[in-house]
Structures are given as C-alpha cells and as structure tokens.
Design a protein around this motif. Structure first.
Motif, PDB file in Angstrom:
ATOM      1  N   ILE A  90      42.789   6.798  25.726  1.00  0.00           N
ATOM      2  CA  ILE A  90      42.756   7.185  27.234  1.00  0.00           C
ATOM      3  C   ILE A  90      44.101   7.446  27.545  1.00  0.00           C
ATOM      4  CG2 ILE A  90      42.026   6.183  29.461  1.00  0.00           C
ATOM      5  CD1 ILE A  90      39.995   4.474  28.259  1.00  0.00           C
ATOM      6  N   ALA A  91      44.300   8.397  28.355  1.00  0.00           N
ATOM      7  CA  ALA A  91      45.629   8.748  28.906  1.00  0.00           C
ATOM      8  C   ALA A  91      45.452   8.962  30.409  1.00  0.00           C
ATOM      9  CB  ALA A  91      46.031  10.036  28.546  1.00  0.00           C
ATOM     10  N   THR A  92      46.165   7.975  31.124  1.00  0.00           N
ATOM     11  CA  THR A  92      45.883   7.870  32.622  1.00  0.00           C
ATOM     12  C   THR A  92      47.186   8.622  33.323  1.00  0.00           C
ATOM     13  OG1 THR A  92      45.030   5.626  32.463  1.00  0.00           O
ATOM     14  CG2 THR A  92      46.044   6.289  34.760  1.00  0.00           C
ATOM     15  N   VAL A  93      46.841   9.618  34.267  1.00  0.00           N
ATOM     16  CA  VAL A  93      47.809  10.305  35.006  1.00  0.00           C
ATOM     17  C   VAL A  93      47.388   9.972  36.561  1.00  0.00           C
ATOM     18  CG1 VAL A  93      48.155  12.237  33.546  1.00  0.00           C
ATOM     19  CG2 VAL A  93      46.142  12.324  34.896  1.00  0.00           C
ATOM     20  N   TRP A  94      48.158  10.455  37.326  1.00  0.00           N
ATOM     21  CA  TRP A  94      48.195  10.185  38.729  1.00  0.00           C
ATOM     22  C   TRP A  94      46.856  10.348  39.306  1.00  0.00           C
ATOM     23  CZ3 TRP A  94      47.135  13.195  43.094  1.00  0.00           C
ATOM     24  CH2 TRP A  94      47.137  14.534  42.687  1.00  0.00           C
ATOM     25  N   ASN A  95      46.069  11.284  38.920  1.00  0.00           N
ATOM     26  CA  ASN A  95      44.883  11.956  39.471  1.00  0.00           C
ATOM     27  C   ASN A  95      43.330  11.625  38.573  1.00  0.00           C
ATOM     28  OD1 ASN A  95      45.582  13.901  37.967  1.00  0.00           O
ATOM     29  ND2 ASN A  95      44.648  15.418  39.401  1.00  0.00           N
ATOM     30  N   GLY A  96      43.584  10.914  37.459  1.00  0.00           N
ATOM     31  CA  GLY A  96      42.477  10.623  36.609  1.00  0.00           C
ATOM     32  C   GLY A  96      42.932  10.032  35.295  1.00  0.00           C
ATOM     33  N   GLN A  97      41.919  10.129  34.536  1.00  0.00           N
ATOM     34  CA  GLN A  97      42.026   9.740  32.929  1.00  0.00           C
ATOM     35  C   GLN A  97      41.435  10.964  32.103  1.00  0.00           C
ATOM     36  OE1 GLN A  97      40.384   5.798  32.832  1.00  0.00           O
ATOM     37  NE2 GLN A  97      42.510   4.906  32.679  1.00  0.00           N
ATOM     38  N   ILE A  98      42.110  11.124  30.932  1.00  0.00           N
ATOM     39  CA  ILE A  98      41.487  11.788  29.846  1.00  0.00           C
ATOM     40  C   ILE A  98      40.959  10.839  29.011  1.00  0.00           C
ATOM     41  CG2 ILE A  98      41.737  13.732  28.143  1.00  0.00           C
ATOM     42  CD1 ILE A  98      44.754  14.066  29.351  1.00  0.00           C
ATOM     43  N   TYR A  99      39.903  11.084  28.557  1.00  0.00           N
ATOM     44  CA  TYR A  99      39.145   9.960  27.747  1.00  0.00           C
ATOM     45  C   TYR A  99      38.497  10.473  26.421  1.00  0.00           C
ATOM     46  CZ  TYR A  99      35.842   6.153  27.004  1.00  0.00           C
ATOM     47  OH  TYR A  99      34.955   5.011  26.497  1.00  0.00           O
ATOM     48  N   THR A 100      39.298  10.049  25.431  1.00  0.00           N
ATOM     49  CA  THR A 100      38.768  10.667  23.954  1.00  0.00           C
ATOM     50  C   THR A 100      38.132   9.853  23.137  1.00  0.00           C
ATOM     51  OG1 THR A 100      40.955  10.295  23.003  1.00  0.00           O
ATOM     52  CG2 THR A 100      40.447  12.308  24.292  1.00  0.00           C
ATOM     53  N   VAL A 101      37.148  10.371  22.296  1.00  0.00           N
ATOM     54  CA  VAL A 101      36.411   9.569  21.223  1.00  0.00           C
ATOM     55  C   VAL A 101      36.457  10.494  20.037  1.00  0.00           C
ATOM     56  CG1 VAL A 101      34.300   8.350  20.630  1.00  0.00           C
ATOM     57  CG2 VAL A 101      35.049   8.155  23.134  1.00  0.00           C
ATOM     58  N   LEU A 102      36.643   9.833  19.095  1.00  0.00           N
ATOM     59  CA  LEU A 102      36.354  10.502  17.616  1.00  0.00           C
ATOM     60  C   LEU A 102      35.000  10.201  16.979  1.00  0.00           C
ATOM     61  CD1 LEU A 102      37.902  11.908  15.341  1.00  0.00           C
ATOM     62  CD2 LEU A 102      38.832   9.876  14.410  1.00  0.00           C
ATOM     63  N   GLY A 103      34.358  10.929  16.544  1.00  0.00           N
ATOM     64  CA  GLY A 103      33.121  10.782  15.753  1.00  0.00           C
ATOM     65  C   GLY A 103      33.302  10.662  14.245  1.00  0.00           C
ATOM     66  N   GLN A 104      32.039  11.295  13.759  1.00  0.00           N
ATOM     67  CA  GLN A 104      31.985  11.449  12.418  1.00  0.00           C
ATOM     68  C   GLN A 104      32.718  12.543  11.681  1.00  0.00           C
ATOM     69  OE1 GLN A 104      29.145   9.709  10.416  1.00  0.00           O
ATOM     70  NE2 GLN A 104      29.072   7.944  11.653  1.00  0.00           N
ATOM     71  N   ALA A 105      33.199  12.655  10.514  1.00  0.00           N
ATOM     72  CA  ALA A 105      33.566  13.815   9.744  1.00  0.00           C
ATOM     73  C   ALA A 105      32.192  14.788   9.767  1.00  0.00           C
ATOM     74  CB  ALA A 105      34.030  13.418   8.404  1.00  0.00           C
ATOM     75  N   ARG A 106      32.313  16.121   9.904  1.00  0.00           N
ATOM     76  CA  ARG A 106      31.401  17.166   9.950  1.00  0.00           C
ATOM     77  C   ARG A 106      31.825  18.333   9.131  1.00  0.00           C
ATOM     78  NH1 ARG A 106      27.995  13.527  10.398  1.00  0.00           N
ATOM     79  NH2 ARG A 106      26.816  13.401  12.207  1.00  0.00           N
ATOM     80  N   GLY A 107      31.517  18.192   7.806  1.00  0.00           N
ATOM     81  CA  GLY A 107      32.065  19.438   6.808  1.00  0.00           C
ATOM     82  C   GLY A 107      33.765  19.286   6.975  1.00  0.00           C
ATOM     83  N   ASP A 108      34.174  20.460   7.108  1.00  0.00           N
ATOM     84  CA  ASP A 108      35.850  20.234   7.373  1.00  0.00           C
ATOM     85  C   ASP A 108      36.334  19.630   8.629  1.00  0.00           C
ATOM     86  OD1 ASP A 108      36.143  23.625   5.914  1.00  0.00           O
ATOM     87  OD2 ASP A 108      35.846  21.597   5.106  1.00  0.00           O
ATOM     88  N   GLY A 109      35.538  19.397   9.500  1.00  0.00           N
ATOM     89  CA  GLY A 109      35.922  18.992  10.861  1.00  0.00           C
ATOM     90  C   GLY A 109      35.480  17.560  11.263  1.00  0.00           C
ATOM     91  N   TRP A 110      35.817  17.220  12.421  1.00  0.00           N
ATOM     92  CA  TRP A 110      35.278  15.937  13.031  1.00  0.00           C
ATOM     93  C   TRP A 110      34.941  16.357  14.375  1.00  0.00           C
ATOM     94  CZ3 TRP A 110      36.618  11.749  10.041  1.00  0.00           C
ATOM     95  CH2 TRP A 110      37.623  11.893   8.938  1.00  0.00           C
TER      96      TRP A 110
END
Lengths: 213, 634
Positions: B571-591
C-alpha cells in the motif's frame, strides 16, 4: 515437588496481598481456607511431576553437501564464487536469512548469472527447509539462463529431496543422467544421489535432518 | 514448573472468587464489609496475572509439554509472534479475557471510592460472580495448561495470517474494551441490588465506561485496518459475524456513555442507563459465545467444540438472564430524575440512544439470523453488506444529522433559536451535495448523503467550542468535540471509499503497464525474497501520477510452520488516498495483479483515532476535575 513449592509460594503471596489490603482475623482465616480449597483443585488436575520441554529451533543438514555438489557442477574458483562462499558462511552459522540476502544482492548485481540464481534457490530452500514457490522461481531463472546446464535440474531435485519428495528428486536426477555425457565430471555425483534415494526404506523418509555425505 | 505454577495460580484465583461471592451472597458472612471484598479482588487480580504471565513464558520457551504451545507455536517463530501467539488461540485468549476481568475487578477495588460501601460490596460480588463462571469454564473446559506426555519435539506453528504486528495489539486492546465493560455491568447490578441508582453511580461508572469505550474504539479501528492490509481484499469491514460481535458492545457502550452523562448531570434516564450497562457487557458475552462455540468459521473464530459453546451459553443465560430479571424486578423502584422537554439536550440524547439501539438491533438480528435459521431448518443463509448497509446505513446518517444539532441544545428545555449555529453546517452539507450531484451523477444515494452529511458534521462538531475561551474550556468538552469530529471524518472516508474506489485486475509481465484511477502502474520485476520465517515472491511495481514515483512491493508468501500461503498487500499512501496492490498466482508468462485506487480511505481510521483521542481527553479531563474537587473538599 517444585510445583507444590510454587503452589505454597502463591498461597503465601495471595495471603500477603490480602493482609496488606487490610484483611485480618477470621476473614484472613477464611481466605486461607479458600486458598487451600483451590490448592486441592490444583492437586486433582495438575501434573506436578511432569517436566517442561522447551524447544530451540534446530538446524538441518542437507542430505548431500551443497558445497561439494556446487563445486562438482560449477567449478570451485570463478568470478561469482565469493558471493557463494560468503552466503555459505552465513548459512553455516544458522543465519539463513542473511545467507539469502547476500545472494539477493548478488543477483541484483549480476542478474544474468545462472550460478548465483542457483545459489539463491538453495539458500531459499535452506531457509524455509522446503522447496517454496520463491525457491522454484530462483531455480527456474537459473534454468532459463543456462538451458543446457544440468545444475539447475540437479539442485531442484535436491531441493525436492530436502522437502520430503524423494520420488520427485529421483525423477529429476534420472533425467539429468539420461541427458548427461558419459564422461561428465559430475556424473558420479548424480549417480550416488540416485543410489542413495533408491536405497531408502520402503516408507521414504524426508531428506531434511539427515547428515550430509 | 512454570505450567504447573500457572495452573495453580488459576485455581487459587477461582477459590478467592468463590469466597468473594460468598461474602456478599451469604448473609452470615456479610459482616466482612468492604475491606474483605477489596482485599480478595486485589489478590485475585494478582494471581490471574501470574497465571497469564506463566502462559506467555511457556510460549516464549516453546515448551511443547504444554498442549496449547505444541498446537500453536514453533521454536523458529520470531519472539514477537511467540508472545502474541499466546492469545492467538481459544484457551490463551480466554485466559487473557479472564485476566482483564480479574484486573478490572482489582482496579475497581483499588481506585473506586465514590460509591457507598454497600453498593461497592455488591458490585465486587457481581464481578466475582462473573469471574467464578469464567474461571470454571477455563479450568474444566478450556485448560490452557493441559500437558502432553511425551512432549512432541516441535510445535505446529501459528496461523501465518496472525503473524503480523497488528495481532500483537489488536486482541489485548479489544479485550480491555470488551471486558472492561464488566465493571459497568457489576456497578449496575450492585446499584440495582442496593437500590442506589442515581447521579453518584453515574459519576462513578463514567470513567470505567469511557476507558472501555476508548479501548474498544481503538481496538476496532486497528482491527479494521489490520484486516484491510492483511487479508488482501481491499475492503475494511466485511460485516463478518465476529466483527459484528465487537461492534455491538461498542454501539451499546456509546449509548451508555451518553446516557450516563444525562444521569450524572440531570439525574435522568436512570432505567435507560441500567439497561444499557447490562446490555453492553451482555453483547461482549454474546461475542465470546459466537467466537468460541464453534458455530462460526472465520479467521477470528477459535474453538470448534459444541461442549464449550454450551458452557458459554449457560454462563450467558445465568449472567444476562439474572441481570435482566434483577432489572425487571427493581425497575419499578428506580426513582426518575428531573423531567425534560423533547427539544432539549436530554431529548436529543434519548433520540441518540434510540438510533444506536436500532443499529445495534439491526446488527444483532443480521448476525444471529443465519445461525438460527441453520439450526432450525438446516438451510445455510448469508446476511452480508447489502442488508447491513441498507438498514443500518440510513439510521447512521440520521444519527449524524442529530449530531449536528444535539450538542448545541440546552439541558431541560431549549427555546433559543439555533439558526446561526446550524447555518454553517447546513451550508457545507448542501454545497457538498450540489457538487457531488454535478461531478458524480451516478453516485449511490447512501454515498452521496454520507459525503454531504460528513462534510456538514465537521463544522457542527466544533460548534460547542465557538464563543468560548478555549483555554478555559473543560477537557471533556474538547473531548466531545474531537470525538464527534472523528465521526465526521470517518463518515467522509467511508462515503469516499464507497463512491470513488477504482479497481484493475490483470495478468502482467515485467515491463507491462496498467492504469488504475489516475495512476499508471508498471510491473518492473518479480523476484524471490525472504523474511524471518517465510519466503516470498515479490513484485516490484512503480506507480506514477504526474510527478513522483511510488514503489510498491506486494508479495505472495509461503510459511513453513504450518505450511501456508498468504498474500501480503503493498500500500502506498498519498495525501488524498491509497494505492493498494496484491500479487496473485503466476499465469503463463505473467502474474495476476489486483490494483485499487482508494481516495480518502485513510480518513476512516483517522476518524477512529480521533474518536479514541476524544474519549481519552474526556477521561483525562474528568479524572483531573474529580481529583481537584476532592483536593478542594479536603
């Protein structure tokens, strides 16, 4: 015996606190009686003769010496060996997290060095005492960078053995032998590993905790 | 020896609780007076604390000869989680519960001098009765010191979801709140028994309820944030039955707090106050039952044992049933205080209590209905956010509207015009309503009204401070203003999160770029990483919005003891909110990547913190004034 001593001390402490708080005479006697009743309850339920059993985190030895195996596949003296040696020294002291940290720094500096990714995979397996997705990723990176080298497949198999999957390890090592030149210097190493697994008793035991050769 | 000492201390504490109860209940022993009750409460508190400390020591040593330690700890765990693991299970958390109960009784015995000896003795007796039941439950049905022979060579480990710093603080904070309400319960029972319901009782009860309320507020706020970042769903409240079990005592305690003020100031709302004091702790016990009876499956739930559930149900029936019977038989004898007009501070507080009670009833029904339906028909039902938001949401908004006006009303009768006091709030609310109608025509009605009322409540909460000498304004008034401001801030956060959150779900390879809200997010790399007792795959994300870069590193972790995979959000907090990120499973070449942009979501917990701060200021102010008054009297 010491448990009953502790009980007596607790009774004395409780009566002492009650006395300090102003309990006197018949009330104090009542309190002592109640505490004796409580002590009787403990005597019925407790197990004063049973010793404690505190545990300390145990270190584990891999079933095959990682250093010998690595030297067999990669050679002993090369440009990246100092990273691996430093990592080994941390791992030998049980500081497996730091051992991983050294190789993480190494792979950031040399992202295309397959031996460092290999070492990272081993260090991650050592830390977790099992083959985790993170360790698999490291072994996969090593294999991508050196598709013709048998080392990634061998060490992936070794990690499987350490995770209690001797069948998986056996399959990987037999594949390595099938693709290996007959005069490969490391071939006896893999053959010994195959023989070791095949010699395991019918109920195969996990590789962790067994002393290395 | 440590385990045996812990068990012995628990037995001794139970015996003292039995004696303490007997001193009140048995007529021939009653001549013991208050000294006996206070002394025994203090000794009991000390013994229970020793028992709890023994259990902590066993977890720190990973003594696997104790069944609880073998089941829930591991020698390789970091020290913080060995300690916190003490209450990360049913028996240990129950011992923590009982320890807080015993220490609350000891604190009541040690510090409370404002009520008469008869009421004090009766209240300590009630507290002892509570303790005795739960000591019995622990010793006979949930012994935390049960031994294993032979001892296993290693423990099974702690649920990795609970291996987080939040776990170290969330349960103890909540338990101090839950179980601290037992003092209010005991004081109410004592007052009903001795027929001494009046302003003196309210003044005695207030600091205990305030302190419990502060801990509950902070515990719930912290728990909400912990669930938000730990569970990786991007939500901050799930109307999980166990979350509801913490909200219900909080709602009752909030109503009780306001009711006590009327009783203390004007001698009114006596029956309301007694009823709420019983209900508040009853809700704590209902929560205990829900979590420990095995009828729920939740990250919060412990025991899956119907025997324990039955035991707690019997205790619940005894205590709550007994208190309600006592209330019913004594209610007619409670003298009413001074009357008041509907348009008055008292009138507003009655309405406040009604709204809170409706919300409490809504949550209670929504929580218990699926369980009752399943037990009667076998059908599995789910009651979730659509019910709770639709029913409790509008009532909460009405409560907030009341908050804009209530604190400005005079006691007994308010006849003066309120226009100039209410105008700034009304203007702010209407302006926000107009803006969000123009800017976000598709917003839901609840979010739209929530934003408008929240914005209007900000100036309204500070109105009681206007026109006063701020240095001479009592701390309790500051506390009230800040706590109400906290409600406004949380409401704005809730409405913003509901109205403006944006989500992106994608499969990405290193080098790919995604957008979420106003942010451009690039997946730079995916690498293995390590922690004290886990390994993980970690993504490196770089988020930009105009100037500046935020680096986020969500992880997919693997724990060894027990073998468990978890997701750690970044989570990255800035003055007007948050960016929230989650990493899931590998899918082929990507995630798999899940990204949220949550404008002003942090206001939810900032508001909770303000409410807690307001409570603390009120508590401090009242304690200081009380001390000064006593010094003057002396």
């Amino acid at each position: 015996m010491t448990s009953y001593l502790a009980l007596l001390l607790l009774v004395a402490l409780a009566l002492g606190v009650a006395w300090l708080a102003g309990l006197r005479g018949g009330q104090l006697t009542l309190a002592a009686s109640a505490l004796l009743l409580g002590g009787a309850g403990y005597a019925l339920q407790g197990r004063p003769g049973l010793d404690g059993s505190p545990q300390v985190a145990a270190e584990s030895e891999p079933p095959v010496s990682l250093v010998r195996a690595r030297n067999a596949f990669l050679g002993q003296f090369n440009g990246r060996s100092h990273w691996l040696v430093i990592s080994d020294s941390f791992a030998a002291r049980g500081e497996t997290r730091d051992a991983v940290g050294i190789l993480q720094a190494a792979t950031r500096q040399h992202p295309r060095d397959y031996a460092l990714w290999l070492g990272l995979g081993n260090a991650l397996t050592d830390h977790a005492r099992s083959l985790t997705p993170a360790a698999r990723l490291a072994f996969a990176r090593s294999a991508e960078l050196a598709p013709t080298s048998p080392a990634p497949a061998y060490f992936l198999g070794l990690a499987k053995l350490r995770s209690g999957d001797p069948d998986g390890a056996l399959a990987d090592w037999k594949q390595v032998l099938a693709e290996a030149p007959t005069d490969a210097s490391w071939r006896p190493f893999v053959e010994d590993g195959v023989a070791m697994i095949e010699a395991l008793p019918g109920e195969r035991r996990p590789g962790l905790g067994q002393t290395g050769t | 020896m440590i385990a045996e000492a812990g068990l012995a201390a628990l037995w001794l504490a139970a015996a003292l609780a039995l004696l303490q109860l007997a001193l009140v209940a048995v007529p021939t022993l009653r001549s013991g007076g208050i000294v006996a009750g206070r002394s025994l409460a203090l000794a009991q508190g000390l013994l229970t604390l020793i028992s709890f400390a023994a259990l902590v020591a066993l977890f720190v040593r990973t003594d696997t000869s104790v069944a609880l330690v073998a089941a829930h700890s591991h020698s390789a765990k970091p020290l913080l989680y060995k300690v916190a693991g003490t209450w990360g299970n049913h028996e240990g958390s129950m011992l923590l519960w009982v320890t807080v109960l015993a220490l609350s009784g000891a604190a009541l015995a040690l510090f409370e001098r404002r009520i008469g000896e008869r009421m004090m003795a009766a209240s300590l007796g009630a507290q002892a009765a509570l303790g005795l039941g739960f000591y019995t439950f622990l010793l006979l049905a949930s012994n935390p010191f049960a031994r294993l022979d032979p001892a296993p060579g290693e423990g099974n480990g702690l649920n990795p979801l609970l291996q987080d710093p939040g776990l170290a603080f969330h349960p103890p904070t909540l338990y101090i709140g839950y179980v601290g309400l037992s003092v209010a319960f005991s004081l109410a029972v004592g007052a009903l028994l001795t027929r001494e319901v009046g302003p003196a009782l309210a003044r005695a009860m207030r600091p205990w309820v305030l302190a419990s309320w502060v801990f509950l507020t902070l515990g719930i706020t912290a728990g909400s944030y912990w669930a938000y970042y730990e569970l990786g769903w991007g939500g901050w409240w799930f109307w999980d039955p166990v979350e509801n079990a913490s909200l219900m005592p909080w709602l009752a305690a909030t109503a009780l707090l306001h009711s006590i003020n009327v009783l203390a100031k004007r001698g009114g709302l006596r029956s309301w106050t007694m009823m709420l004091a019983v209900v508040a702790f009853s809700m704590s016990m209902v929560g205990t039952f829900l979590v420990r009876s095995g009828i729920l499956t939740s990250v919060h739930s412990f025991a899956v044992d119907p025997t324990r559930g039955t035991f707690i149900l019997v205790l619940l029936a005894l205590y709550v049933g007994g208190a309600l019977v006592l209330f019913a038989t004594r209610a007619a004898t409670i003298r009413e205080g001074a009357g008041f007009q509907p348009v008055s501070r008292e009138g507003a507080l009655v309405l406040n209590n009604l709204f809170l009670s409706v919300i409490l009833g809504t949550v209670l029904v929504g929580t218990l209905y699926p369980l009752m339906a399943e037990s009667m028909t076998g059908a599995k039902l789910s009651v979730g956010p659509p019910y709770f938001n639709a029913v409790a949401g509008p009532v909460f908004l009405l409560l907030c509207l009341l908050l804009m006006v209530g604190p400005l009303l005079r006691w007994r009768r308010h006849a003066a015009p309120l226009g100039r006091w209410v105008a700034p709030s009304a203007l702010a609310a209407v302006t926000m309503l107009a803006i969000n109608l123009l800017v976000a025509p598709d917003m839901s009605l609840l979010s739209r009204l929530g934003l408008a009322i929240g914005i209007g409540l900000v100036p309204a909460s500070l109105m009681p401070l206007i026109g006063r000498s701020l240095r001479r304004t009592p701390l309790a008034t500051w506390g009230m203003a800040i706590a109400h401001l906290g409600v406004a801030v949380s409401l704005i956060g809730i409405a913003s999160d509901s109205a403006f959150t944006r989500e992106t779900l994608a499969i990405a390879k290193p080098g790919d770029r995604l957008t979420v809200g106003p942010w451009l997010v690039e997946l730079k790399a995916v690498n293995p990483v390590v922690g004290p007792n886990w390994t993980a795959i970690e993504a490196e994300l770089r988020a930009t919005r105009g100037g500046g870069v935020k680096v986020l590193r969500p992880q997919a972790r693997t724990f060894a003891n027990p073998p468990t995979d978890t997701n750690e959000s970044a989570i990255a907090t800035v003055w007007n909110g948050q960016i929230y990120t989650v990493l899931g499973q590998a899918r082929g070449d990507g995630w798999q990547l899940r990204l949220w942009w949550k404008p002003f979501v942090t206001l939810i917990w900032f508001g909770g913190g303000l409410m807690g701060l307001g409570g603390l200021l009120s508590l401090g102010g009242r304690m200081w004034r009380g001390r000064r008054r006593r010094e003057v009297e002396e």
